[in-house]
Design a protein around this motif. Structure first.
Motif, PDB file in Angstrom:
ATOM      1  N   GLY A  20      46.213  11.027   3.885  1.00  0.00           N
ATOM      2  CA  GLY A  20      45.502   9.927   3.215  1.00  0.00           C
ATOM      3  C   GLY A  20      45.324  10.231   1.924  1.00  0.00           C
ATOM      4  O   GLY A  20      44.559   9.325   1.140  1.00  0.00           O
ATOM      5  N   ARG A  21      46.154  11.135   1.108  1.00  0.00           N
ATOM      6  CA  ARG A  21      45.756  11.027  -0.297  1.00  0.00           C
ATOM      7  C   ARG A  21      47.090  10.223  -0.995  1.00  0.00           C
ATOM      8  O   ARG A  21      48.195  10.013  -0.529  1.00  0.00           O
ATOM      9  N   LEU A  22      46.634   9.442  -2.078  1.00  0.00           N
ATOM     10  CA  LEU A  22      47.346   8.521  -2.872  1.00  0.00           C
ATOM     11  C   LEU A  22      48.058   9.175  -3.724  1.00  0.00           C
ATOM     12  O   LEU A  22      47.291  10.080  -4.503  1.00  0.00           O
ATOM     13  N   HIS A  23      49.470   8.842  -3.940  1.00  0.00           N
ATOM     14  CA  HIS A  23      50.268   9.663  -5.131  1.00  0.00           C
ATOM     15  C   HIS A  23      50.865   8.408  -5.734  1.00  0.00           C
ATOM     16  O   HIS A  23      51.769   7.746  -5.322  1.00  0.00           O
ATOM     17  N   ARG A  24      50.550   8.229  -7.109  1.00  0.00           N
ATOM     18  CA  ARG A  24      51.040   7.145  -7.833  1.00  0.00           C
ATOM     19  C   ARG A  24      51.954   7.479  -9.002  1.00  0.00           C
ATOM     20  O   ARG A  24      53.154   6.768  -9.359  1.00  0.00           O
ATOM     21  N   THR A  25      52.021   8.652  -9.619  1.00  0.00           N
ATOM     22  CA  THR A  25      52.731   9.197 -10.563  1.00  0.00           C
ATOM     23  C   THR A  25      53.887   9.801 -10.434  1.00  0.00           C
ATOM     24  O   THR A  25      53.746  10.690  -9.206  1.00  0.00           O
ATOM     25  N   GLY A  26      54.923   9.843 -10.906  1.00  0.00           N
ATOM     26  CA  GLY A  26      56.189  10.822 -10.527  1.00  0.00           C
ATOM     27  C   GLY A  26      57.041  10.741 -11.781  1.00  0.00           C
ATOM     28  O   GLY A  26      56.803  10.185 -12.790  1.00  0.00           O
ATOM     29  N   THR A  27      58.265  11.124 -11.293  1.00  0.00           N
ATOM     30  CA  THR A  27      59.161  11.341 -12.298  1.00  0.00           C
ATOM     31  C   THR A  27      60.912  11.022 -11.606  1.00  0.00           C
ATOM     32  O   THR A  27      60.934  11.512 -10.411  1.00  0.00           O
ATOM     33  N   MET A  28      61.671  10.177 -12.303  1.00  0.00           N
ATOM     34  CA  MET A  28      62.930   9.989 -11.819  1.00  0.00           C
ATOM     35  C   MET A  28      63.864  10.340 -12.923  1.00  0.00           C
ATOM     36  O   MET A  28      63.785  10.355 -14.027  1.00  0.00           O
ATOM     37  N   ARG A  29      65.046  11.269 -12.437  1.00  0.00           N
ATOM     38  CA  ARG A  29      65.883  11.508 -13.408  1.00  0.00           C
ATOM     39  C   ARG A  29      67.105  10.586 -13.240  1.00  0.00           C
ATOM     40  O   ARG A  29      67.432   9.662 -12.413  1.00  0.00           O
ATOM     41  N   LEU A  30      68.066  10.720 -14.348  1.00  0.00           N
ATOM     42  CA  LEU A  30      69.208   9.822 -14.299  1.00  0.00           C
ATOM     43  C   LEU A  30      70.119  10.391 -13.076  1.00  0.00           C
ATOM     44  O   LEU A  30      70.127  11.557 -12.812  1.00  0.00           O
ATOM     45  N   ALA A  31      70.703   9.120 -12.519  1.00  0.00           N
ATOM     46  CA  ALA A  31      71.724   9.692 -11.371  1.00  0.00           C
ATOM     47  C   ALA A  31      73.011  10.403 -11.922  1.00  0.00           C
ATOM     48  O   ALA A  31      73.561   9.913 -13.130  1.00  0.00           O
ATOM     49  N   CYS A  32      73.573  11.081 -11.284  1.00  0.00           N
ATOM     50  CA  CYS A  32      74.917  11.339 -11.349  1.00  0.00           C
ATOM     51  C   CYS A  32      75.962  11.092 -10.374  1.00  0.00           C
ATOM     52  O   CYS A  32      75.306  10.299  -9.401  1.00  0.00           O
ATOM     53  N   ALA A  33      77.235  11.097 -10.499  1.00  0.00           N
ATOM     54  CA  ALA A  33      78.254  10.241  -9.699  1.00  0.00           C
ATOM     55  C   ALA A  33      77.762  10.883  -8.334  1.00  0.00           C
ATOM     56  O   ALA A  33      77.879   9.993  -7.144  1.00  0.00           O
ATOM     57  N   ARG A  34      77.628  12.124  -8.218  1.00  0.00           N
ATOM     58  CA  ARG A  34      77.437  12.783  -6.762  1.00  0.00           C
ATOM     59  C   ARG A  34      76.074  12.127  -6.240  1.00  0.00           C
ATOM     60  O   ARG A  34      76.269  11.900  -4.872  1.00  0.00           O
ATOM     61  N   ASP A  35      75.066  11.620  -6.987  1.00  0.00           N
ATOM     62  CA  ASP A  35      74.060  11.142  -6.374  1.00  0.00           C
ATOM     63  C   ASP A  35      74.622   9.607  -5.457  1.00  0.00           C
ATOM     64  O   ASP A  35      73.875   9.317  -4.529  1.00  0.00           O
ATOM     65  N   GLU A  36      75.436   9.038  -5.985  1.00  0.00           N
ATOM     66  CA  GLU A  36      75.850   7.697  -5.360  1.00  0.00           C
ATOM     67  C   GLU A  36      76.903   7.833  -4.424  1.00  0.00           C
ATOM     68  O   GLU A  36      77.265   7.112  -3.443  1.00  0.00           O
ATOM     69  N   ILE A  37      77.455   8.992  -4.509  1.00  0.00           N
ATOM     70  CA  ILE A  37      78.743   9.367  -3.761  1.00  0.00           C
ATOM     71  C   ILE A  37      78.475   9.994  -2.485  1.00  0.00           C
ATOM     72  O   ILE A  37      78.650   9.491  -1.286  1.00  0.00           O
ATOM     73  N   GLU A  38      77.628  11.082  -2.480  1.00  0.00           N
ATOM     74  CA  GLU A  38      77.071  11.727  -1.256  1.00  0.00           C
ATOM     75  C   GLU A  38      76.442  10.966  -0.091  1.00  0.00           C
ATOM     76  O   GLU A  38      76.763  11.169   1.112  1.00  0.00           O
TER      77      GLU A  38
END
Length: 118
Positions: A20-38
Motif C-alpha cells: 500500500g506504499r506509493l512510489h512516485r519518484t524514480g530514475t530512467m537511464r538512456l537505452a542501449c541497443a541491447r535494451d531494444e533487442i533482448e
C-alpha cells in the motif's frame, strides 16, 4: 560537454506496491541497443508485440521510490497514466532533445507536440 545518461522523473499518480506504499519518484537511464533487442527474444513478445514496451521499461527504469528492483511485474502494475508517462519520457530522452524536460513541472504530462517521433 558531457553526456547525461540518467533522468529523474515523478510519476503523475505513482506506483502502489503490495504493502500500500506509493512510489512516485524514480530514475530512467538512456537505452542501449541491447535494451531494444533482448525483448524480441522473449516469448511474451512473440505472443503480443506490445509487451516489448513493458520489458524495455523494466530494463531502463533503474529506480522507483523504495522499490528494490523494477521488474516487468512492476511495470505491468502501473496505472495507465504512469505507464504512458514513462513511454513518453523514454521517447524524449532517447529520440528527442531531453533539454525540454527542464522546462516541465515534475509529474505533469508531456505536451503532445514534444513526443512525436517521426
Amino acid at each position: 560537454m558531457s553526456l547525461r545518461t540518467e533522468y529523474p522523473f515523478m510519476l503523475p499518480k505513482g506506483f502502489l506496491d503490495e504493502h500500500g506504499r506509493l512510489h512516485r519518484t524514480g530514475t530512467m537511464r538512456l537505452a542501449c541497443a541491447r535494451d531494444e533487442i533482448e525483448p524480441l527474444r522473449d516469448p511474451r513478445v512473440k505472443e503480443n508485440d506490445a509487451y516489448a514496451t513493458v520489458i524495455v521499461l523494466a530494463r531502463v527504469v533503474t529506480e522507483l521510490g523504495e522499490v528494490s528492483r523494477v521488474t516487468t511485474k512492476t511495470i505491468e502494475s502501473l496505472f495507465v497514466s504512469d505507464f504512458s508517462y514513462l513511454q513518453d519520457l523514454y521517447r524524449i530522452i532517447n529520440f528527442q532533445d531531453p533539454s525540454i524536460l527542464d522546462a516541465l513541472e515534475p509529474g505533469t504530462p508531456f505536451p503532445p507536440a514534444s513526443v512525436e517521433v517521426g
